[in-house]
Design an enzyme around this catalytic site. Structure first.
Site, PDB file in Angstrom:
ATOM      1  N   CYS A 164       4.824 -16.263 -14.492  1.00  0.00           N
ATOM      2  CA  CYS A 164       4.093 -15.389 -13.567  1.00  0.00           C
ATOM      3  C   CYS A 164       4.857 -15.167 -12.268  1.00  0.00           C
ATOM      4  O   CYS A 164       4.311 -14.654 -11.299  1.00  0.00           O
ATOM      5  CB  CYS A 164       2.704 -15.945 -13.270  1.00  0.00           C
ATOM      6  SG  CYS A 164       2.694 -17.579 -12.502  1.00  0.00           S
ATOM      7  N   HIS A 169       0.825  -1.200   0.000  1.00  0.00           N
ATOM      8  CA  HIS A 169       0.000   0.000   0.000  1.00  0.00           C
ATOM      9  C   HIS A 169       0.867   1.261   0.000  1.00  0.00           C
ATOM     10  O   HIS A 169       0.517   2.272  -0.616  1.00  0.00           O
ATOM     11  CB  HIS A 169      -0.930  -0.001   1.217  1.00  0.00           C
ATOM     12  CG  HIS A 169      -2.140  -0.855   1.011  1.00  0.00           C
ATOM     13  ND1 HIS A 169      -2.801  -1.474   2.048  1.00  0.00           N
ATOM     14  CD2 HIS A 169      -2.826  -1.176  -0.103  1.00  0.00           C
ATOM     15  CE1 HIS A 169      -3.835  -2.146   1.562  1.00  0.00           C
ATOM     16  NE2 HIS A 169      -3.871  -1.977   0.271  1.00  0.00           N
TER      17      HIS A 169
END
Length: 566
Positions: free
Chosen positions: A491, A188
């Site tokens: 990935c 974040h």
């Protein structure tokens, strides 16, 4: 006493350069080492409830005056503070006799450990939990909540890890830059820094120790948030060079848009790794071609019972709708062993990394796989999205066939596997004869190829994807794709490294999935090289004697502008 000039390297997460004073964030107060054991559990439980509610309320009050993106993060952290399961875990520690702050710390650490073991995006959510822990302990001890000091002048903020609640309320006019010793590229804090336009770097080693000494002596710091370079006590030459390099990076990225392809038009799909529905919404706003890894574990973590088919369906529909007609590659539940779930506990294992995780768990608990595939199929039928579903930890033909049969039986259109263990890489042609595609998880493939625990930092050099043995495993996996005419992507974290992306393309990888913030640099690097050059790089890297030699050989072949992207 003059402060020693030092150059530290981390991961750049918000581009731009900064130079100025240093502001080191003080550490949280921590556990009260003198507190007694808990005798009155009821009273202590009330104190925990009050502390957690105070934390939640303070975060929600901040959210009222924050930006839309900051509101989402502050609200999510407040929701963690009000999580019933978290409170129950703390009360359990109290009943075992732990003191108040020790109970808070130990219970939240156990929650955080689950997130960390999952890796990637979920590991970075542990920072949010630690923020709740530190604030709750401060309230319980009657101390001020931890946070960024009042800035008397524009400064570069340095912290071991920065709580999202603090980043959300930063003033860009006062915060010249952010440097974090820990954290991650999709944390974040990283997301908010980029949104606020504040240069930032994460995982910058011992920066707190060096910055604390430099701050005491009044020294300055310089930062390049594009490449993650931090300089303690920089010279004017350093500052000028960083500024020039930032400008050159921006110029190199200026034409980075559209689909991924090499200079001569060879297509390489550039995709995003996501972990939640909110991730999907953020990534879908970026210039990329879909998601190459949707981790679904977040739906199952910290729960007493598995999510229902209906609950899962609604979440999957949200994710699929966010990407519209772009592809979404879903990894089915990857849990078990070192990623335990309360409702799927198979007991302790001697070696969890080699235990019953991924498809090995869901073959025992078929109900978990069946309900997840049913929900994915329902979401696919409701949205008509380009959905591809893959199972983790596949090692044998029997496992691949078991998963393919189940996924096709519910009507899912594209069925694949993760290649994470050497057995799957070596036998990729046989496995791909059963399924439609494969995606290489480079983090686990490196771990199992080199017999080095991903969680043990001292073994980091063995986990380097530049290790020739790991590159040979990737080549073997791609050769299976060529032999069967099936699609092979990557990935793992390697996909977001512009230099490794060139090598992977040369090895035959057809898509690269990464943190969304890395797509621009990878796309720019690909456009500077033709396929034959990428193939030459791959050949040199695979044949190199060491990981360092492999990288050095490739660096000799790159376009000069690539140095501004790595």
């Amino acid at each position: 006493m003059a402060v020693e000039h030092r150059v530290l390297l981390g991961i750049g997460v918000s581009s731009g350069t900064a130079h100025g004073a240093i502001a080191v964030v003080s550490p949280a107060p921590g556990v009260d080492t003198h507190e007694p054991r808990t005798d009155d559990v009821d009273a202590a439980t009330q104190q925990v409830s009050d502390a957690l509610e105070t934390v939640a309320t303070s975060l929600l009050e901040r959210a009222e005056h924050a930006s839309e993106k900051a509101q989402e993060i502050l609200n999510a952290t407040a929701k963690m503070a009000r999580d019933r399961g978290l409170k129950k875990a703390i009360v359990k520690e109290l009943k075992n006799g732990s003191g108040l702050t020790r109970a808070i710390s130990d219970a939240i650490q156990k929650y955080a450990d689950m997130f960390i073991e999952l890796g990637g995006y979920m590991a970075e959510r542990a920072t949010d939990l630690y923020d709740v822990r530190d604030r709750a302990i401060a309230v319980a001890r009657g101390l001020p909540m931890p946070g960024i000091p009042e800035l008397s002048e524009p400064s570069i903020i340095v912290a071991r890890d920065l709580a999202p609640a603090e980043t959300a309320t930063l003033d860009p006019d006062k915060a010249l830059g952010i440097v974090i010793a820990e954290g991650g590229p999709t944390s974040h804090t990283a997301i908010l820094a980029a949104q606020l336009g504040i240069p930032a770097a994460v995982r910058v080693g011992k920066v707190v120790d060096f910055a604390t000494l430099a701050q005491a002596e009044g020294a300055t710091m310089a930062l390049d948030g594009g490449v993650g370079e931090v300089i303690i006590a920089p010279s004017q030459e350093d500052i000028d060079l960083l500024t020039e390099r930032s400008e050159q990076r921006e110029a190199a990225l200026a034409d980075s848009h559209g689909v991924g392809m090499t200079y001569d038009g060879h297509r390489v799909a550039l995709l995003a790794n996501i972990g939640t529905a909110d991730d999907a919404k953020r990534a879908a706003e970026k210039d990329l071609e879909g998601s190459g890894l949707f981790r679904t574990e977040f739906l199952f973590l910290g729960r007493e019972a598995a999510p229902s088919v209906e609950e899962q369906t609604e979440v999957y529909k949200t994710v699929f709708e966010a990407f519209g007609k772009r592809r979404i590659t879903v990894r089915t539940l990857d849990a078990g062993a070192d990623k335990p779930l309360k409702f799927a506990d198979l007991g302790e294992e001697e070696n969890p990394a080699l235990g019953r995780r991924g498809v090995r768990l869901t073959r025992i608990r078929e109900d978990l796989m069946d309900s997840q595939l049913e929900a994915l199929a329902a979401a696919y039928k409701a949205t008509g999205a380009d959905v591809r579903v893959m199972a983790p930890m596949i090692a044998t033909m029997e496992e691949a066939q078991w998963f393919a049969d189940k996924a096709r039986a519910v009507g899912l259109p594209s069925v694949g596997i993760m290649i994470e263990v050497p057995a799957a890489a070596i036998n990729s042609a046989q496995l791909l004869s059963i399924v439609d595609f494969a995606s290489i998880g480079t983090n686990d493939l490196a771990q199992y190829t080199m017999a080095a625990d991903r969680m043990q930092g001292e073994l980091a050099s063995l986990l380097d994807v530049w290790q020739p043995a790991v590159l040979r495993m990737i080549r073997s996996a791609c050769q299976g794709g060529t032999a069967t005419g099936k699609y092979v992507g990557v990935c793992g974290e390697a996909g977001g490294d512009p230099l490794l992306a060139l090598v992977l393309t040369g090895l035959g990888v057809q898509s690269l999935s990464m943190a969304p913030t890395k797509v621009g640099a990878v796309r720019a690097a690909l456009k500077l090289h033709d396929l034959s050059t990428c193939q030459q790089m791959a050949a040199y890297a695979v044949d190199a004697p060491t990981a360092n030699d492999a990288r050095a050989a490739v660096e000799k072949l790159i376009h000069p502008d690539v140095k501004f992207l790595i």
